[in-house]
Design an enzyme around this catalytic site. Structure first.
Site, PDB file in Angstrom:
ATOM      1  N   GLU A  50       0.810  -1.226   0.000  1.00  0.00           N
ATOM      2  CA  GLU A  50       0.000   0.000   0.000  1.00  0.00           C
ATOM      3  C   GLU A  50       0.840   1.272   0.000  1.00  0.00           C
ATOM      4  O   GLU A  50       0.422   2.305  -0.507  1.00  0.00           O
ATOM      5  CB  GLU A  50      -0.960   0.009   1.193  1.00  0.00           C
ATOM      6  CG  GLU A  50      -2.107  -0.985   1.079  1.00  0.00           C
ATOM      7  CD  GLU A  50      -1.758  -2.349   1.645  1.00  0.00           C
ATOM      8  OE1 GLU A  50      -0.566  -2.616   1.920  1.00  0.00           O
ATOM      9  OE2 GLU A  50      -2.687  -3.166   1.822  1.00  0.00           O
ATOM     10  N   PHE A 112     -11.781  -6.843  13.635  1.00  0.00           N
ATOM     11  CA  PHE A 112     -10.722  -7.362  12.768  1.00  0.00           C
ATOM     12  C   PHE A 112     -10.337  -6.303  11.725  1.00  0.00           C
ATOM     13  O   PHE A 112     -11.197  -5.723  11.075  1.00  0.00           O
ATOM     14  CB  PHE A 112     -11.196  -8.648  12.068  1.00  0.00           C
ATOM     15  CG  PHE A 112     -10.173  -9.176  11.091  1.00  0.00           C
ATOM     16  CD1 PHE A 112      -8.951  -9.661  11.539  1.00  0.00           C
ATOM     17  CD2 PHE A 112     -10.421  -9.184   9.731  1.00  0.00           C
ATOM     18  CE1 PHE A 112      -8.007 -10.132  10.643  1.00  0.00           C
ATOM     19  CE2 PHE A 112      -9.482  -9.657   8.829  1.00  0.00           C
ATOM     20  CZ  PHE A 112      -8.269 -10.141   9.291  1.00  0.00           C
ATOM     21  N   LYS A 162     -17.547   0.111   5.660  1.00  0.00           N
ATOM     22  CA  LYS A 162     -18.105  -0.833   4.696  1.00  0.00           C
ATOM     23  C   LYS A 162     -19.622  -0.704   4.540  1.00  0.00           C
ATOM     24  O   LYS A 162     -20.137  -0.722   3.424  1.00  0.00           O
ATOM     25  CB  LYS A 162     -17.740  -2.255   5.164  1.00  0.00           C
ATOM     26  CG  LYS A 162     -18.069  -3.332   4.171  1.00  0.00           C
ATOM     27  CD  LYS A 162     -17.454  -4.654   4.587  1.00  0.00           C
ATOM     28  CE  LYS A 162     -17.958  -5.732   3.638  1.00  0.00           C
ATOM     29  NZ  LYS A 162     -17.081  -6.903   3.615  1.00  0.00           N
ATOM     30  N   MET A 479      24.795   7.701   2.056  1.00  0.00           N
ATOM     31  CA  MET A 479      24.748   9.027   2.670  1.00  0.00           C
ATOM     32  C   MET A 479      25.100   8.941   4.156  1.00  0.00           C
ATOM     33  O   MET A 479      25.850   9.771   4.675  1.00  0.00           O
ATOM     34  CB  MET A 479      23.355   9.646   2.473  1.00  0.00           C
ATOM     35  CG  MET A 479      23.248  11.069   2.977  1.00  0.00           C
ATOM     36  SD  MET A 479      24.424  12.169   2.166  1.00  0.00           S
ATOM     37  CE  MET A 479      23.451  12.795   0.801  1.00  0.00           C
TER      38      MET A 479
END
Lengths: 565, 161
Positions: A50, A112, A162, A479
C-alpha cells in the site's frame, strides 16, 4: 438517480476526471473493488504494497499537476499508507487516499482489521474525514478533492466504513464546493507587491531563492520572465529544481547542504533575497543566524504559516506564486525605473557570481577504471537530452541527480524532499509513467533504497511500464556512510550492505531486463541499450564505493562553511 | 508572555484533537483550555491560555487558523477583555474553622454549594489571580479537593457611542 455508496464513489472520481487509481484490495473495500470491475472509465493499478500505491498516486499528481488517488483496505492496508501520506504532506502534494473501514457499528470495538486511521493521520494530512452516513459521502469526496488541490496542496484521507458504502443514496447534483472555514488567498496585496518591487529596485546583490511552490503553483513561466527581465540570479531548493531552467546562465543550481558553492555564496552575500514558494528548511539555511545575514527578505508563499516561521521576513506576500510573480512582472513593466540602467548595476554582482562559479564549479574527480556516480548522471542527462522524468530514492544518488541532471522543466524531478523517504522513487516511477506514457521515466536509485520497495517490479511488469532504473550500486547506505566517514571517524555502523542481491538476476526474475556496467566505458552502451528497450530495464552501475556528495555543509554549520571536492 | 486565544471552530468529532495535536506536535504549550458550544449549535468556542514570545504566538495563531475546521482565531490579549475561571473547592471545616471558611468565602464572593458536618464546598469565580488568592488562604485550613476550569474570556464591547 438511486445508487449504492460504491457506485456514487466511482461517479465522484469520474466527476474529478480521475482516470487512474492505485490500490490494493481487502475485506473492507471488497464491495468497492466489485464496483471497479463493473466499469471501464477508471483504470486501477494493483500495487504490491500500500505504501507504493500512495507514492505512485503522489508522483502521478506531481507529473500531471492534478490530484492523485489511492485506495486501500482498513487496518494494515491503512497503516501502510502512512509513510506515503507523510511524504506527500511534507512536499505539499495533492492526493486523496481512500481507506476502507470496518462497519460503523463495529468502530471502536477493536474489530478485525480496524484501526483509527483518521486519528493516526491527523498530523500528517492537510485534512481527513470519516464518512459515517452515506448522505455525507458525495459532499465529503468533493470537499476532499477541493481541499487537496487548493491553497497549499496536500494529502487528504477519507475513511469509508463498509456499511456506508453499501447503503443506497440519490446522487446529489454537482455544485461548487463552498467551505465556510477554508478560503485560500491567491491574489497578492498590491501594496506588498509594490514594496517588494521597490526593494528589489534598490538592491545591488539580489538573489531569487525558489522552492516547490513555484512548481506546485505553475509559476515557472512568470518566475522565469521576472528573473530575465532584471537579470536576477536564481537558486533552487531540491523541490524547486526545474522551476527555472537549470542550464540557464542565471541559474545557480541548488542551494543548501549539498548546494553549489556559488549558490550558497550568492545567498550569503545577497542584499535582497526573494524567496518564492520556499520555506527556509534547515537543509537550506544551515545555521539560521548566518543565513543571508545582510539581506532584506521578501517571502512569497500561499501558506501564511510558512512566513516568519524560521527566519524573520521583511516583506511577506501571502499569495499564489503565479499570481504574485505575474503582478511583479506587471509592476516592473509599468514602473518609472530605467530597467536597463538597473540591469547594468547588477553586472558587478553577476561578475562576482561568475568568479565563484569558476573558482568552485560543481565537479568530481574522474577515474578511468572505476565508474563515478556523477558521470552516470551526466551521461543520463546527455543521452536523454535532459528531457526525461527523473524519480529518485533518497540518499547520495538523489543529491547527485539533483546536482548533475540540470533540470530545465518543472515536474521532471520527482523526489521526496521534505520527508526523505527511501523507497519512494520506484513506486513514484510507476505513477510518473502512468501519468506520462510516452516519456522516458528513470528512477535514479541506490542499492539501499531500491530494496525498500523492490516488490513493485511486479506492478511494473503487470502494467507493462517501460521504466528505467539507474541503480548507483556502492554496497553502502552511502549518505549515512558519508556522515560516518566525515564526522564519526569512519566508524561504519550498520551502513555496509553486507548482502546485496544480484540486481540483474532480480530484474530478470520479474521478467524485466537487467544490465550491468562495472567500467566507465560500459556506461554509455548500457544506457543506450536501456533507452532502446521498450520494457522495464534495471541498469546496475557498480560505482566507486566511497564516493562522497560535495559540496557539503555539515549539519548546523553556516552555509558558507562548505566542504568542497 | 501569557496569551489568551479565543478560537471559534466547527462542532465536529475530532476537532478538539486537531487543536491539541497541533500544540503537542509543534511543541507549543497549553496552560489551560476550555471549550463549549456557542449559541449556534454547530459552532464551538475554545479559549486557551498559552505562553510564548511574539514569534511563537504568531505561529500559534496562524497554525490554528490553518486548521480546516477553525473559523476564527483571536488573540484577545491584544484587546481589552474580561477573563474568568471557576473553581469548586472542598475545605475541611470542623468546629474551630467553620466560621473562618465562610468568612473567606464571603470576602471572595464565593458561594457555598455543598455542606457536610466536616466540610464546606464552595464555588468561586474570578480571574486566575483571584482563584490563586483564595486557594492560598484556604490551604492552611485544609483543602480536601479542588477542581478548576480553564479560563474563558471575552473582549469588552466598544465604549464609543
Amino acid at each position: 438517480m438511486k445508487m449504492t455508496g460504491t457506485q456514487a464513489f466511482m461517479k465522484c472520481l469520474e466527476e474529478e476526471n480521475v482516470q487512474t487509481i492505485f490500490g490494493f484490495p481487502g475485506g473492507s473495500v471488497i464491495d468497492l473493488y466489485d464496483t471497479i470491475l463493473q466499469q471501464d472509465k477508471i483504470h486501477h493499478v494493483l500495487v504490491r504494497h500500500e505504501q507504493a500505491a500512495v507514492h505512485a498516486a503522489d508522483a502521478f499528481a506531481r507529473v500531471t499537476g492534478g490530484v492523485g488517488v489511492a485506495l486501500v483496505t482498513s487496518g494494515p492496508g491503512a497503516t501502510n499508507t502512512v509513510t506515503g501520506i507523510a511524504t506527500a504532506y511534507l512536499d505539499s502534494i495533492p492526493i486523496v487516499v481512500f481507506t476502507g473501514q470496518v462497519p460503523t457499528a463495529l468502530i471502536g470495538n477493536d474489530a478485525f482489521q480496524e484501526v483509527d486511521i483518521v486519528g493516526i493521520t491527523r498530523p500528517c494530512t492537510k485534512h481527513n474525514y470519516l464518512v459515517k452516513d452515506v448522505k455525507d459521502l458525495v459532499p465529503t469526496i468533493r470537499e476532499a478533492f477541493h481541499v487537496a488541490r487548493s491553497g497549499r496542496p496536500g494529502p487528504v484521507l477519507v475513511d469509508l466504513p463498509k456499511d456506508v458504502m453499501n447503503s443506497m443514496i440519490n446522487f446529489p447534483d454537482k455544485k461548487p464546493v463552498e467551505m465556510r472555514t477554508y478560503k485560500p488567498t491567491y491574489e497578492p496585496h498590491p501594496g506588498q507587491i509594490e514594496k517588494a518591487c521597490k526593494t528589489i529596485m534598490k538592491a545591488k546583490r539580489p538573489v531569487l531563492y525558489i522552492g516547490g511552490g513555484v512548481i506546485l503553483g505553475n509559476a515557472h513561466k512568470e518566475l522565469t520572465e521576472f528573473a530575465r527581465k532584471l537579470d536576477i540570479p536564481v537558486t533552487m531548493t531540491l523541490m524547486g529544481l526545474g522551476g527555472y531552467p537549470g542550464t540557464d546562465p542565471l541559474s545557480l543550481g541548488m542551494l543548501g547542504m549539498h548546494g553549489t558553492y556559488f549558490a550558497n555564496m550568492a545567498v550569503a552575500k545577497s542584499d535582497v533575497l526573494i524567496a518564492v514558494g520556499a520555506r527556509f528548511d534547515d537543509r537550506v539555511t544551515g545555521k539560521i543566524d548566518e543565513f543571508a545575514p545582510g539581506a532584506k527578505i521578501i517571502h512569497i508563499d500561499i501558506d501564511p504559516t510558512s512566513i516568519s516561521k524560521n527566519v524573520d521576513v521583511d516583506i511577506p506576500i501571502v499569495a499564489g506564486c503565479k499570481q504574485a510573480m505575474a503582478q511583479m512582472n506587471k509592476w516592473v513593466d509599468a514602473c518609472d525605473y530605467d530597467i536597463d540602467a538597473k540591469k547594468a548595476e547588477f553586472i558587478p554582482w553577476l561578475d562576482q557570481i561568475k568568479e565563484w562559479k569558476n573558482k568552485h564549479p560543481l565537479g568530481y574527480v574522474d577515474e578511468t577504471d572505476i565508474i563515478k556516480p556523477q558521470f552516470v548522471i551526466q551521461k543520463l542527462h546527455e543521452m536523454t537530452q535532459g528531457d526525461a522524468i527523473i524519480t529518485t530514492e533518497v540518499g547520495q544518488h538523489q543529491m547527485w541527480a539533483a546536482q548533475f541532471y540540470h533540470f530545465n522543466n518543472p515536474r521532471t524531478l520527482i523526489t521526496s524532499g521534505g520527508l526523505g523517504t527511501m523507497g519512494y522513487g520506484f513506486p513514484a516511477a510507476i505513477g510518473a509513467q502512468m501519468a506520462a506514457p510516452g516519456r522516458t521515466v528513470i528512477d535514479v536509485a541506490g542499492d539501499g533504497s531500491m530494496q525498500m520497495n523492490i516488490q513493485e517490479f511486479a506492478t511494473v511488469m503487470q502494467e507493462k511500464l517501460p521504466i528505467k532504473i539507474a541503480l548507483l550500486n556502492n554496497g553502502y547506505l552511502g549518505m549515512v556512510r558519508q556522515w560516518q566517514e566525515l564526522f564519526y571517524d569512519k566508524r561504519y555502523s550498520a551502513t555496509p550492505m553486507e548482502v546485496v542481491p544480484d540486481f540483474v538476476k532480480l530484474a530478470e526474475a520479474y521478467g524485466a531486463v537487467g544490465l550491468r556496467a562495472t567500467k566507465p566505458s560500459e556506461v554509455e552502451p548500457v544506457i543506450k541499450e536501456a533507452l532502446a528497450t521498450d520494457t522495464c530495464v534495471l541498469m546496475d552501475f557498480v560505482i566507486a564505493r566511497e564516493e562522497g556528495v560535495f559540496p557539503m555543509v555539515p549539519a548546523g554549520k553556516a552555509t558558507t562553511d562548505m566542504l568542497l571536492v | 508572555m501569557k496569551h489568551t486565544i479565543s478560537v471559534l471552530l466547527q462542532n465536529k468529532p475530532g476537532v478538539l484533537s486537531r487543536v491539541t495535536g497541533l500544540f503537542s506536535g509543534r511543541g507549543f504549550n497549553i496552560e489551560s483550555l476550555s471549550v463549549a458550544q456557542t449559541i449556534e449549535k454547530d459552532i464551538s468556542c475554545l479559549t486557551l491560555v498559552t505562553r510564548g514570545d511574539n514569534a511563537i504566538i504568531e505561529q500559534i495563531t496562524k497554525q490554528l487558523h490553518k486548521l480546516i475546521d477553525v473559523i476564527k482565531v483571536t488573540d484577545i490579549s491584544d484587546t481589552d477583555y474580561v477573563e474568568r475561571e471557576m473553581a469548586l473547592i472542598r475545605i475541611k471545616a470542623e468546629a474551630a474553622t467553620r466560621a473562618e471558611v465562610l468568612r473567606i468565602a464571603d470576602i471572595f464572593r464565593a458561594r457555598v454549594v455543598d455542606v457536610s458536618q466536616k466540610s464546606y464546598s464552595i464555588e468561586v469565580t474570578g480571574s486566575h489571580g483571584k482563584i490563586a488568592a483564595v486557594t492560598e488562604l484556604l490551604k492552611p485550613i485544609g483543602i480536601q479537593e479542588i477542581v478548576r476550569t480553564g479560563s474563558i474570556a471575552m473582549t469588552r464591547a466598544s465604549k464609543k457611542y
